[in-house]
Design a protein around this motif. Structure first.
Motif, mmCIF file in Angstrom:
data_model
loop_
_atom_site.group_PDB
_atom_site.id
_atom_site.type_symbol
_atom_site.label_atom_id
_atom_site.label_comp_id
_atom_site.label_asym_id
_atom_site.label_seq_id
_atom_site.Cartn_x
_atom_site.Cartn_y
_atom_site.Cartn_z
ATOM 1 N N ASP A 18 45.117 41.599 30.397
ATOM 2 C CA ASP A 18 45.158 42.300 31.211
ATOM 3 C C ASP A 18 44.854 43.714 31.039
ATOM 4 O O ASP A 18 44.765 44.575 31.518
ATOM 5 C CB ASP A 18 46.840 43.022 31.732
ATOM 6 C CG ASP A 18 47.852 43.205 30.281
ATOM 7 O OD1 ASP A 18 46.950 43.020 28.965
ATOM 8 O OD2 ASP A 18 48.702 43.446 29.409
ATOM 9 N N THR A 19 44.027 44.164 29.789
ATOM 10 C CA THR A 19 42.751 45.572 29.573
ATOM 11 C C THR A 19 41.724 45.396 29.672
ATOM 12 O O THR A 19 41.062 46.022 29.239
ATOM 13 C CB THR A 19 43.566 45.049 28.661
ATOM 14 O OG1 THR A 19 42.938 44.880 27.647
ATOM 15 C CG2 THR A 19 44.983 46.309 28.448
ATOM 16 N N ASP A 20 41.157 43.679 29.932
ATOM 17 C CA ASP A 20 39.513 43.495 30.297
ATOM 18 C C ASP A 20 39.294 43.298 31.797
ATOM 19 O O ASP A 20 39.676 42.391 32.301
ATOM 20 C CB ASP A 20 39.768 41.979 29.585
ATOM 21 C CG ASP A 20 38.306 41.573 29.731
ATOM 22 O OD1 ASP A 20 37.824 42.294 28.973
ATOM 23 O OD2 ASP A 20 38.061 40.423 29.812
ATOM 24 N N SER A 21 38.439 44.170 31.415
ATOM 25 C CA SER A 21 37.812 44.959 32.980
ATOM 26 C C SER A 21 37.143 43.186 33.272
ATOM 27 O O SER A 21 36.900 42.702 35.011
ATOM 28 C CB SER A 21 37.384 46.237 33.405
ATOM 29 O OG SER A 21 36.566 46.073 32.568
ATOM 30 N N VAL A 22 36.223 43.084 32.578
ATOM 31 C CA VAL A 22 35.573 41.464 32.589
ATOM 32 C C VAL A 22 36.246 40.608 33.844
ATOM 33 O O VAL A 22 35.767 40.267 35.061
ATOM 34 C CB VAL A 22 34.606 41.274 31.448
ATOM 35 C CG1 VAL A 22 33.813 40.027 31.510
ATOM 36 C CG2 VAL A 22 33.582 42.252 31.464
ATOM 37 N N ALA A 23 37.366 40.469 33.038
ATOM 38 C CA ALA A 23 38.243 38.599 33.190
ATOM 39 C C ALA A 23 38.939 39.479 34.640
ATOM 40 O O ALA A 23 38.514 37.955 35.352
ATOM 41 C CB ALA A 23 39.321 38.552 32.028
#
Ligand SMILES: [Zn+2]
Ligand SMILES: [Zn+2]
Length: 222
Positions: free
Chosen positions: A35-40
């Motif tokens: 939830d804090t990872d823009s890539v995923a």
């Protein structure tokens, strides 16, 4: 609500229509893990807003196949099959099923594959490749544009240090002074800046200097 939270909410809404009910809890847990990872989140958003087969489906695991200069080649395994995504901090591009390999010459060349066949040969056993870990947890990566230690930032990355004044390249005035103008808008002006920067020598990402206290993630700045 931060932009990442908004993105997460959008994805969860899309999932209600895209995921078979019996898979929803598990699929949601995987999304929340990132939830804090823009890539995923770019991948989840791309997948759940456009289901490749047009059938209900759910991503069960993400695997990292390649990473170079802030660009990730990630395989999303779903209940149906495996799909390839080319991802940066900006966006995820759907490349197609893993079984078909990569058709785009540019992408093959970027990751140093001689051909689509060479790519397919390397990835015959997907299980030997690592599960993707959120980019911002890699302490050797720029937290914003995700280049590795020693690599040059993506142009526009706020972590890049200005080689002229030592300040933040995206906020100091050097680019305006050097180009003799008060704004920078067109592609050609950016090209001009890039030429000057390359001539001067750009400062690569240094994990030691830039990593520890940098709290922002790309989507929060948009
Ligand atoms: Zn960067
Ligand atoms: Zn400067």
């Amino acid at each position: 609500m931060s932009t990442l939270n908004q993105r997460l909410a959008d994805i969860k809404l899309l999932m209600r229509y895209a995921v078979p009910p019996e898979d929803l809890a598990k699929a949601t847990a995987l999304v929340e893990k990132h939830d804090t990872d823009s890539v995923a989140l770019h991948i989840f958003h791309a997948f759940y807003s456009y289901l490749p087969e047009g059938l209900e489906d759910a991503i069960t695991v993400l695997r990292l196949l390649e990473r170079r200069q802030g660009t990730f080649l990630i395989c999303a395994t779903t209940a149906q099959t495996d799909y390839l995504y080319l991802v940066t901090s900006e966006q995820a591009e759907f490349l197609g099923p893993l079984a078909e390999g990569i058709w785009e010459e540019e992408v093959l060349a970027f990751f140093n594959y001689e051909s689509r066949e060479a790519f397919l040969k390397k990835f015959t056993d997907l299980n030997t490749f690592p599960v993707y870990v959120p980019a911002h947890l890699h302490t050797d990566l720029c937290p914003f544009c995700h280049v590795a230690d020693g690599e040059i930032h993506t142009l526009g990355c706020p972590v890049e240090v200005c080689p002229w004044c030592g300040g933040q390249l995206t906020s100091c005035d050097c680019r305006f002074t050097l180009l003799g103008r008060s704004d920078l808008k067109s592609e050609s002006q950016l090209e001009e800046l890039l030429t000057l920067l390359n001539k001067k020598g750009r400062l690569p990402f240094s994990a030691e200097e830039h990593r520890p206290a940098y709290p922002l993630t790309p989507l929060d700045l948009q």
